[in-house]
Write a protein that holds these residues in place. Structure first.
Motif, short mmCIF file in Angstrom:
data_model
loop_
_atom_site.label_atom_id
_atom_site.label_comp_id
_atom_site.label_asym_id
_atom_site.label_seq_id
_atom_site.Cartn_x
_atom_site.Cartn_y
_atom_site.Cartn_z
N LYS A 1 0.85 -1.20 0.00
CA LYS A 1 0.00 0.00 0.00
C LYS A 1 0.87 1.24 0.00
N THR A 2 0.34 2.32 -0.59
CA THR A 2 0.98 3.64 -0.54
C THR A 2 0.17 4.54 0.38
N VAL A 3 0.85 5.10 1.39
CA VAL A 3 0.20 6.06 2.30
C VAL A 3 0.55 7.45 1.79
N SER A 4 -0.42 8.22 1.33
CA SER A 4 -0.16 9.50 0.69
C SER A 4 -0.45 10.65 1.63
N GLU A 5 0.01 11.85 1.20
CA GLU A 5 -0.22 13.05 2.00
C GLU A 5 -1.69 13.40 2.06
N THR A 6 -2.46 12.95 1.09
CA THR A 6 -3.89 13.28 1.10
C THR A 6 -4.60 12.65 2.29
N ASP A 7 -3.97 11.64 2.88
CA ASP A 7 -4.58 11.03 4.06
C ASP A 7 -4.60 11.99 5.24
N SER A 8 -3.60 12.90 5.32
CA SER A 8 -3.55 13.82 6.48
C SER A 8 -2.72 15.05 6.13
N ASN A 9 -2.91 15.58 4.89
CA ASN A 9 -2.12 16.71 4.44
C ASN A 9 -0.64 16.41 4.60
N PHE A 10 0.09 17.27 5.38
CA PHE A 10 1.51 16.99 5.61
C PHE A 10 1.66 16.35 6.99
N SER A 11 2.20 15.15 7.02
CA SER A 11 2.40 14.47 8.29
C SER A 11 3.83 13.99 8.38
N CYS A 12 4.49 14.37 9.47
CA CYS A 12 5.88 13.99 9.67
C CYS A 12 6.00 12.62 10.32
N ASN A 13 5.01 12.24 11.12
CA ASN A 13 5.10 11.01 11.89
C ASN A 13 3.73 10.34 11.93
N LYS A 14 3.23 9.95 10.76
CA LYS A 14 1.88 9.40 10.66
C LYS A 14 1.86 7.94 11.11
N PRO A 15 0.94 7.57 12.03
CA PRO A 15 0.82 6.16 12.43
C PRO A 15 0.39 5.31 11.24
N ILE A 16 1.00 4.16 11.10
CA ILE A 16 0.68 3.22 10.02
C ILE A 16 0.43 1.85 10.64
N LYS A 17 -0.70 1.23 10.25
CA LYS A 17 -1.03 -0.11 10.71
C LYS A 17 -1.34 -0.98 9.50
N SER A 18 -0.88 -2.23 9.55
CA SER A 18 -1.13 -3.17 8.46
C SER A 18 -1.15 -4.58 9.03
N SER A 19 -1.82 -5.47 8.33
CA SER A 19 -1.88 -6.86 8.80
C SER A 19 -2.00 -7.80 7.61
N VAL A 20 -1.52 -9.02 7.81
CA VAL A 20 -1.69 -10.09 6.83
C VAL A 20 -2.07 -11.36 7.59
N SER A 21 -2.72 -12.24 6.87
CA SER A 21 -3.10 -13.52 7.47
C SER A 21 -1.88 -14.44 7.52
N GLU A 22 -1.81 -15.21 8.60
CA GLU A 22 -0.67 -16.12 8.70
C GLU A 22 -0.71 -17.20 7.62
N ASP A 23 -1.89 -17.36 7.01
CA ASP A 23 -2.01 -18.38 5.97
C ASP A 23 -1.22 -18.01 4.72
N VAL A 24 -1.09 -16.66 4.45
CA VAL A 24 -0.37 -16.26 3.25
C VAL A 24 1.13 -16.19 3.48
N VAL A 25 1.55 -16.19 4.74
CA VAL A 25 2.98 -16.19 5.07
C VAL A 25 3.39 -17.64 5.24
N LYS A 26 3.78 -18.27 4.13
CA LYS A 26 3.97 -19.72 4.12
C LYS A 26 5.39 -20.14 4.44
N GLY A 27 6.29 -19.20 4.60
CA GLY A 27 7.66 -19.58 4.94
C GLY A 27 7.88 -19.46 6.44
N ASP A 28 9.12 -19.70 6.87
CA ASP A 28 9.43 -19.54 8.29
C ASP A 28 9.99 -18.16 8.60
#
Length: 564
Positions: A487-514
């Motif tokens: 994903k791309t987090v753009s400035e339009t999400d909060s104008n100008f942000s120097c320290n914008k919180p970012i959260k993301s998640s994936v299912s463990e099913d798609v992470v098939k390696g160790d």
């Protein structure tokens, strides 16, 4: 699951002790808070009383520090600052007066803790008397000598010694300020300094022949700054203007103007000045020592160089115009002179500046300024509200850039300017970007791997997985992107942000390696963090006997420790 009786008993006893301890701590905390409130009520000052502490806006004077001293109090304060006279340390509730001559300038009464002046100007310098009375009885009276510090004035640069036969004239440079400025000449040449009767004026002279084939500048410097004036020098070897030859000169009324043109040839005649197409007669306008002419011309020669000076000690509006100097072989150069008291002030400053944390201590903020007549005040205000003087260029007649070179932090910086009474404020948002910190969390309820971080935006991020075995995930080619997890987090999400919180998640099913990796990129750099998959064992079915035996031993040991 029921606990044995002994476990439950001990657990209850422990809970009871915790309750008693908690109650004891609460009582002590309440007592401490009450004590702090009492102390604060007794010790706090009136919030409306200015705190006596020197800053960029004000200087502080505490007379109680001088009660046993008979000599006058000398106090130096910069132009534009306020003076806070603190009455702290004086017994009782005195009534105090600040007197100049026979006039009461300020009075503090009814328990006031200080007196505060308006912003000071040079005319406020002088001798004052500070008196304090308590219960109609005199406590003390002392003399305060106030010195309002001032940047040097623009030096008056003119000719001197014009009547000495067979000798080149002198350059004279005069400036005043407080503390008394020192005068320096370009090229590190030594002039003869002389101090005038005034405690604020300095005068220096040097032989003009020291600069017979080059330009010249004199600068006046004190603790408040530096101002310079120059000889506007024109080489008539050709009619093409050199890069250091000014085509336009802007002056304020009362400033001096010194022009010179020269030719490097054996010639019987000196170059000739004219204004607006009318030739200026060097004989009728010749410089004379016995009177200070409005405008005068002085011809001179040194070695094979012939020169023509045009000097105006104090310009007026009618001196505006185009001045042209022409040599005998018809080479000429011109300069447009503008004399004006019109005030102007402008500044150009970027709206944002993004730097890495490694650059924060070595990067300067910089603004381009344009002003007339003089840049009186220039300061930077940091995000934590501290003020500091601008760093200005030295050995220039006009300050084109102003800087702040202190270590930078994230936040808004303000540039405060003043010229001719006109004020201007500019703001720049600074973002200091450090390496982001990645925090991985495993949610066993929905089987997702969660990532929390913060970053400058715009930024983009990617989840990656390594499917190689035998720990061979050393190369970038071993890693594959997790589908639909970028994903791309753009400035339009909060104008100008120097320290914008970012959260993301994936299912463990798609992470098939160790091993899996999270990568983030912004305008400062790219960072990746690799994490190992640790999946708790669900069952011992199918495991070899030695594994089951080891697991049984571990569980038995844990139960024994719990019982004890």
């Amino acid at each position: 699951m029921k606990f044995p009786y002994r476990w439950r008993c001990c657990s209850n006893k422990f809970s009871f002790q915790n309750t008693r301890m908690k109650t004891w701590r609460q009582r002590n905390m309440i007592a401490a808070v009450l004590l702090l409130c009492v102390v604060g009520a007794l010790c706090s000052d009136d919030m409306g009383t200015p705190v006596c502490g020197s800053s960029y806006e004000a200087a502080c004077l505490t007379p109680a520090d001088y009660l046993n001293r008979s000599a006058p109090i000398n106090k130096e304060v910069a132009v534009g600052k306020k003076l806070i006279i603190s009455l702290e340390g004086l017994s009782g509730s005195p009534v105090c007066h600040l007197i100049r001559g026979e006039d009461r300038v300020m009075t503090a009464r009814n328990g006031s803790q200080s007196m505060v002046t308006s912003p000071l100007s040079e005319t406020d310098s002088g001798e004052y008397t500070l008196t304090c009375d308590s219960n109609n009885a005199a406590m003390f009276s002392t003399t305060v000598i106030l010195h309002v510090m001032k940047r040097p004035t623009k030096p008056q640069l003119m000719l001197d010694g014009v009547d000495v036969p067979d000798a080149s004239p002198l350059f004279k440079c005069v400036s005043e300020g407080f503390p008394k400025p020192t005068i320096q000449w370009s090229g590190n040449k030594d002039g003869e300094q002389s101090l005038k009767e005034s405690d604020r004026k300095t005068e220096s002279k040097i032989l003009s022949s020291e600069y017979y084939n080059t330009g010249m500048m004199c600068c006046a410097t004190n603790a408040e700054g530096q101002e310079c004036s120059q000889l506007y020098d024109y080489d008539l070897q050709s009619s093409v203007m050199n890069k250091d030859e000014a085509s336009t000169v802007t002056l304020s009324k009362g400033q001096s103007l010194l022009l010179r043109c020269r030719v490097n040839r054996y010639s019987l005649k000196s170059p000739v000045w004219e204004k607006g197409g009318t030739q200026l007669n060097a004989r009728t306008l010749s410089c004379k020592p016995e009177k200070e002419e409005e405008m005068c011309i002085k011809n001179d020669s040194h070695y094979v160089v012939r020169m023509a000076y045009l000097s105006i000690r104090s310009v007026r509006e009618e001196h505006s115009g185009t001045y042209t100097c022409t040599s005998t072989d018809k080479n000429s150069k011109s300069v447009d002179v503008h004399v004006s008291d019109e005030v102007s002030l402008s500044a150009q400053l970027d709206e944002t500046k993004i730097i890495s944390a490694q650059e924060a201590s070595s990067t300067c903020l910089q603004a381009t300024v344009s002003y007339h007549p003089v840049l009186q005040h220039c300061s930077w205000e940091t995000p934590d509200k501290k003020r500091t003087k601008c760093v200005r260029d030295t050995w220039v007649t006009q300050h084109r850039t102003v800087k702040l070179c202190d270590p930078l932090i994230s936040g808004d910086y303000k540039l405060h300017l003043e010229a001719g009474g006109q004020k201007e404020t500019k703001t720049i948002s600074v973002c200091v970007v450090d390496e982001p910190k990645f925090n991985f969390l495993f949610n066993k309820d929905d089987g997702t791997i969660n990532l929390e971080t913060a970053s400058l935006v715009p930024a983009n991020y990617t989840w990656m997985v390594c499917l190689e075995l035998n720990d061979s995930c050393e190369t970038d080619s071993s890693w594959d992107e997790v589908p639909n997890a970028s994903k791309t987090v753009s400035e339009t999400d909060s104008n100008f942000s120097c320290n914008k919180p970012i959260k993301s998640s994936v299912s463990e099913d798609v992470v098939k390696g160790d091993q899996f990796r999270f990568c983030l990129t912004n305008s400062v750099g790219s960072w990746c963090k690799t994490h190992f998959m640790i999946i708790p064992p669900q069952s011992s079915i199918g495991k070899p006997p030695e594994y089951n035996s080891f697991l049984l031993k571990v569980c038995s040991l844990l139960l024994l420790l719990a019982w004890l």
